[in-house]
Design an enzyme around this catalytic site. Structure first.
Site, PDB file in Angstrom:
ATOM      1  N   HIS A   1     -42.060  13.745  16.246  1.00  0.00           N
ATOM      2  CA  HIS A   1     -41.787  12.706  16.133  1.00  0.00           C
ATOM      3  C   HIS A   1     -42.024  12.523  18.075  1.00  0.00           C
ATOM      4  O   HIS A   1     -41.415  13.055  18.650  1.00  0.00           O
ATOM      5  CB  HIS A   1     -40.203  12.086  16.081  1.00  0.00           C
TER       6      HIS A   1
ATOM      7  N   GLN B   1     -34.061  14.449  10.932  1.00  0.00           N
ATOM      8  CA  GLN B   1     -34.088  13.825   9.125  1.00  0.00           C
ATOM      9  C   GLN B   1     -32.643  15.172   8.405  1.00  0.00           C
ATOM     10  O   GLN B   1     -32.891  15.197   7.320  1.00  0.00           O
ATOM     11  CB  GLN B   1     -35.009  13.325   9.184  1.00  0.00           C
TER      12      GLN B   1
ATOM     13  N   CYS C   1     -42.884   6.431  15.050  1.00  0.00           N
ATOM     14  CA  CYS C   1     -43.033   6.983  16.416  1.00  0.00           C
ATOM     15  C   CYS C   1     -43.780   9.002  15.960  1.00  0.00           C
ATOM     16  O   CYS C   1     -43.236   9.429  16.516  1.00  0.00           O
ATOM     17  CB  CYS C   1     -41.935   6.840  16.579  1.00  0.00           C
TER      18      CYS C   1
END
Lengths: 433, 147
Positions: free
Chosen positions: A150, A230, A391
């Site tokens: 990310h 995540q 992203c």
């Protein structure tokens, strides 16, 4: 301070509106309708359709107990923590520190001092870059990240590398959305000071073999930061077992409010690192000549912290524990398999990220159709998916695509909702062709 | 230039969309508008002409002739292309002053974008802003020349 407890037994009780309950035997052990009933937002409509929320990898919805925890704090014991002598301050401090203990247990840290509260994963990574990074990274050193990071696990290191004339190296991503372990081994060398790696890709769902990667990095003398944004909600996290040096995650992706996150760091590292932000709370004694800093973890928690959201983080963790991560994972994996099978039947659809180990998110593209168009049409059907680069622009570039459509599933999603998504996709494709 | 005034064009668009009841039909019409908009020559599809703030690529070029601003645009997303095609229909060929003053209320009246947030995500606001920026630039040039 008492958050409503949800006992697993209450979740298997038959609900009153049995007409709405799924008949699917596989879902019976895990009573999804009882869980759904605890998320008030799920009963709203969007564009006159029942909301179907498949943007959980961006942020999850909040159960009533988390919403109540915030309200309860402000209604009953709002006070600034740690130094107040009065009852409210004491109650607030106890609840705030109880959250730290809950997090410590949730991720298997050795002690509460290793848990630093932040605004989120991004701030945690920036904290490490600005403190440990500035102290330990020198000209010619290498920082190793992966091609599926990310932006928040790219940019802080880029800034640091520019400042220190260090070099940012990237582990390549293979066609199936996994990392090249061969290249990883090849890239690790005596100049590698840090490996900063995502445990679960937000764009592909890939679960990276971080334990193995950490072990290899340590053999080579590098420290490891794991981006757990995540992974924390889906996987069992044990930072001692992983042996990572830093682990950063956000509350809002695990049913807690926005604006609260966690940075775990090994005690000896956190102790040796310089401070991040200066201010109240993080000091021991201040004079105009010299300031001594507070002990861990307060050294890194300058200013009045986000008390309410921190307290509600514990409520969210308790909520997850009351159902059980293994039960949640089982349900989410069923959803993933069901969605994957359905999507693969759509002509022209290609799933991006086909790793064997994935969490419950699926990213895909459709031939000759822009993801943005699909996102707009699905929104009209009340379906919230994410479209775009997530992203992860370098990763999209790697696959030669402008972005993907991403559906990410949480414990409250159902196969029936996936059926609506699949029908919506068929309809959208027809409209756009 | 025999350009109709903005109010007339907006009225036509509202009337076109009023023929459709369902959101599906409205979107299909919008998608058709997108398909009908001539593609921009590849040489114009450069970073310089890209509009920032859109999730899909939108390229916009402007020219100035006889006191009016002319727009050409393209997008790789079909619905966005439909939106930009409506903007071109309304704003292209108008004077900088008219473009700057345009309220573009018709977007609300066609009943597709009740929420401003929707226009943000589909890039409509960014496209309007960029068109107005061009109008402002041409207006400034005109004022300088008149001095």
């Amino acid at each position: 301070m008492k958050a409503p407890e949800i006992k697993p037994s209450s979740l298997t009780d038959k609900t009153a509106d049995s007409g709405q309950r799924t008949n699917d035997a596989e879902q019976s052990a895990f009573e999804v309708q009882a869980i759904r009933a605890q998320f008030p937002i799920l009963s709203r409509t969007v564009n006159e359709k029942k909301l179907i929320y498949f943007d959980n990898a961006a942020t999850s919805q909040k159960p009533q107990c988390v919403i109540d925890a915030l309200s309860d704090y402000y209604s009953r014991y709002n006070a600034n923590i740690h130094r107040g002598i009065h009852t409210l301050a004491e109650e607030a401090t106890l609840a705030y520190e109880a959250s730290r203990h809950a997090v410590q247990e949730f991720i298997g840290a050795a002690m509460p001092e290793e848990i630093v509260f932040t605004r989120g994963t991004t701030e945690g990574i920036n904290l490490v870059a600005n403190t440990w990074g500035r102290q330990n990274i020198n000209a010619g050193d290498e920082i190793l990240i992966s091609g599926m990071e990310h932006h928040s696990n790219i940019v802080p290191w880029q800034i640091l590398c520019q400042e220190k004339k260090a070099v940012l190296k990237v582990i390549p991503v293979l066609d199936d959305g996994t990392l090249s372990m061969e290249q990883y081994q090849h890239l690790l060398n005596e100049k590698t000071k840090l490996v900063a790696i995502v445990q679960v890709s937000n764009a592909l769902g890939t679960v990276n073999p971080v334990k193995e990667m950490i072990s290899r990095a340590h053999q080579s003398g590098a420290k490891v930061l794991v981006d757990g944004a995540q992974s924390a909600v889906h996987l069992d996290i044990d930072v001692q077992d992983l042996d990572c040096d830093f682990f950063a995650f956000s509350g809002h992706k695990l049913y807690a409010p926005t604006g609260i996150g966690v940075l775990y760091g090994k005690k000896e590292l956190l102790e040796a690192m310089p401070v991040f932000q200066g201010g109240g709370e993080m000091i021991k004694e201040v004079s105009f000549e010299r300031t001594t800093y507070n002990d861990l973890p307060y050294k890194y928690e300058a200013g009045t912290p986000n008390i309410a959201d921190t307290i509600a983080l514990k409520t969210a963790i308790d909520f997850i524990k009351s159902i059980g991560k293994d039960q949640i994972r089982k349900h989410e994996n069923e959803l993933l398999d069901y969605a994957t099978a359905g999507l693969e039947n759509i002509p022209g659809l290609e799933i991006i990220g086909k790793a064997k180990e994935k969490v419950s998110l699926v990213s895909f593209i459709i031939k000759n159709i822009h993801p943005h168009d699909i996102g707009i049409l699905l929104d009209n059907l009340g379906i919230a998916v994410r479209t775009g680069h997530h992203c992860t622009q370098p990763l999209m570039k790697r696959f030669g695509i402008p972005g993907t459509i991403r559906a990410s599933f949480a414990l409250y999603n159902t196969k029936e909702e996936i059926d609506v998504l699949l029908a919506g996709l068929h309809k959208s494709i027809k409209m756009l062709s | 230039m025999n350009q109709k005034n903005i109010a007339e064009i907006e009225k036509e668009i509202i009337s076109d969309f009023s023929m459709f009841d369902s959101w599906e039909d409205k979107y299909e019409y919008l998608i058709d508008l997108g398909k009908q908009l001539p593609a921009l020559e590849e040489s114009y599809k450069t970073t310089d002409h890209k509009i920032k703030g859109c999730q899909s690529n939108v390229w916009l070029i402007a020219s100035y002739q006889d006191g009016n601003v002319f727009f050409k645009a393209d997008s790789d997303a079909m619905i966005v292309k439909g939106l930009v095609s409506m903007l071109i229909k309304v704003l292209s060929g108008q004077s900088p002053k008219t473009i700057l003053e345009a309220k573009l209320e018709f977007f609300k009246e066609i009943g597709m974008f009740s929420h401003l947030a929707q226009t943000r995500s589909n890039g409509l606001l960014a496209m309007i802003k960029q068109m107005k920026n061009y109008a402002l630039a041409y207006q400034s040039i005109k004022e300088l020349e008149n001095k």
